[in-house]
Design a protein around this motif. Sequence first.
Motif, PDB file in Angstrom:
ATOM      1  N   TYR A  25      11.084  -1.156 -27.981  1.00 55.91           N
ATOM      2  CA  TYR A  25      10.158  -0.478 -27.054  1.00 55.91           C
ATOM      3  C   TYR A  25       8.898  -1.316 -26.846  1.00 55.91           C
ATOM      4  O   TYR A  25       8.322  -1.351 -25.764  1.00 55.91           O
ATOM      5  N   LYS A  33       5.659   1.725 -20.435  1.00 57.10           N
ATOM      6  CA  LYS A  33       5.333   2.236 -21.778  1.00 57.10           C
ATOM      7  C   LYS A  33       4.564   3.541 -21.685  1.00 57.10           C
ATOM      8  O   LYS A  33       3.380   3.538 -21.340  1.00 57.10           O
ATOM      9  N   TYR A  38       9.336   6.771 -24.277  1.00 54.81           N
ATOM     10  CA  TYR A  38       9.623   6.544 -25.696  1.00 54.81           C
ATOM     11  C   TYR A  38      10.532   7.665 -26.242  1.00 54.81           C
ATOM     12  O   TYR A  38      11.527   7.418 -26.904  1.00 54.81           O
TER      13      TYR A  38
END
Lengths: 193, 125
Positions: A25, A33, A38
């Motif tokens: 990630y 992001k 996530y």
Amino acid sequence: MKRFRDPVFALIVYGIGLIIISFGYYFIPNDLKNIVNYISITGTFSSVYGILVAYAQIMSVRETAENTKLKIEKSNKRVMKILSVSDLSKAIKIIPEIQNYLSADKDESALMRLKDLKGILLNLKFIKDIEELTSDEKFVDALNELSIHSANLSKAMMGTKTGLNKSKIISDLDNIENQLNEFEGYLKYGNYD
Amino acid sequence: MIEKKYRDLIDKLIQKSLMKKVSWNKSSRETEYYVHFKKGSFTVDNWVNDSSVYVDFTLRNANGIEIVSQTFEKESNPEEFNYLFKLYKAAEESYIKVDETISSIINELDEEDTVGKDEEDVLPF
């Protein structure tokens, strides 16, 4: 696969996977992001991992069940083998008894024991695990000889037929005893499993 | 009355016995002969009881269990008796090797050499 049945191991692998995913990630473009992405990535990983663990556990349970089945079959076979050997030993012990009765002209007792002997050998024919031995021509011949001898002994006792040759029965029983000893040895010490 | 299927079997046995291709054995009765098959056995017997002459046959399966057993008396059932007696004679001759013995003796007699043995030569010691 069996190790995935251990929850600690499964959790450790999941943790490592999660760390690798989080590390990955870190390398995605900055504009992607955010917390939603996530959660989405780790959620997908968790789902796929969950399915894989479930599959591994199902396979592992199936493997265990198959192994257990094989072990039960093997143990049943062993029990049948022990029973067969014990029946054969019993049959072998009856033979000199019949010979003694015949020599002592105790025809009723000889006939009774002849029938017992035939019964034991006949029962062995129904044990599938030793079918290879009991379908042997020698075994079939022995059963037929015993039937012929008991029929002749019975007819001689009833007086419907005379001229019984007891020494022939005694010598045939010697041959049958040798064959049964051979079978017993093969079952006990041969590679018969 | 012998059923057709058994008659077929007996016919084949007579034929093969006459061709000396059946290994007959003597059973525990002085007059009974039997032959083993892969899946059973067949016996044939001829005897006298109370001045009556009988002949019988028995077919057994691989477990020694009787499939069929039939007895015929000469006086009351001459046709079946004679038919089965043919098999009995063939079995007996095959067992005691009548033809082989006769032909061997004839061959021996045809040779120039002296036949028979002196009494002192009979025993090998």
